[in-house]
Design a protein around this motif. Structure first.
Motif: not given
Length: 204
Positions: A134-139, A169-170
């Protein structure tokens, strides 16, 4: 009435809403490739239908090596029967190998969602767990979006199925990912190179 499509109703675009709503009323079922046991059963049914006997090891060999779809499976066993009949040859494992080899060479390698995730993960030097996290780190987000983009491009899986396999994810997330990749390809040279590199790795 039975309708078939390479997309689930929820993934269809550019179609009248009244038709789409009627499609959604019905029972939707996703068809998958037959597993090994099913392939063996299919071959035995074909042989029974045609009144042909064949050693178990031959049936199992064909089932193990032809995995793409039922048409290829049926084509291989019919070719094997025909070769044996026309040339008055006994059905041997060597004959089966020569027939199967021709079919396998002529069948384009299937690119699965798992394979796409592996190629993308390796390219960005990530482990699969991080890619699906679930990380939102860009790479990581970009790698995940690329995996979704190529899964839509190279497989017949629905957006919902792609999303469930890539980090649970959906379908809306997958659709957003594909649009984001399309936009970045036209505005970001480095990102465009990512897409080109991964595309080459997937189609080698």
């Amino acid at each position: 009435m039975i309708l078939t499509s390479d997309k689930a109703p929820v993934d269809m675009q550019d179609i009248e809403q009244r038709l789409l709503s009627r499609f959604k009323w019905g029972l939707s079922a996703e068809l998958h490739q037959p597993d090994y046991e099913t392939r063996v059963s299919i071959l035995k049914n074909i042989l029974y239908r045609d009144g042909v006997e064949m050693p178990e090891e031959i049936i199992e060999y064909v089932a193990r090596n032809i995995k793409t779809n039922v048409r290829e499976l049926e084509g291989a066993i019919i070719s094997l029967i025909a070769q044996s009949s026309f040339n008055k040859k006994e059905v041997t494992i060597e004959l089966a190998k020569s027939i199967v080899e021709k079919f396998v060479k002529n069948v384009k390698r299937e690119i699965s969602i798992d394979y796409i995730q592996k190629i993308v993960s390796d390219y960005f030097q990530l482990d699969l767990e991080t890619l699906q996290s679930k990380t939102r780190k860009r790479h990581v987000v970009q790698a995940r979006q690329l995996a979704m983009f190529f899964a839509k491009k190279f497989t017949k899986a629905s957006l919902a199925n792609i999303g469930s396999q890539i980090g649970d994810r959906d379908h809306a997330t997958v659709l957003h990912a594909c649009k984001t990749v399309d936009n970045l390809v036209s505005t970001d040279k480095q990102f465009k190179k990512f897409v080109e590199d991964i595309h080459k790795k997937l189609t080698l």
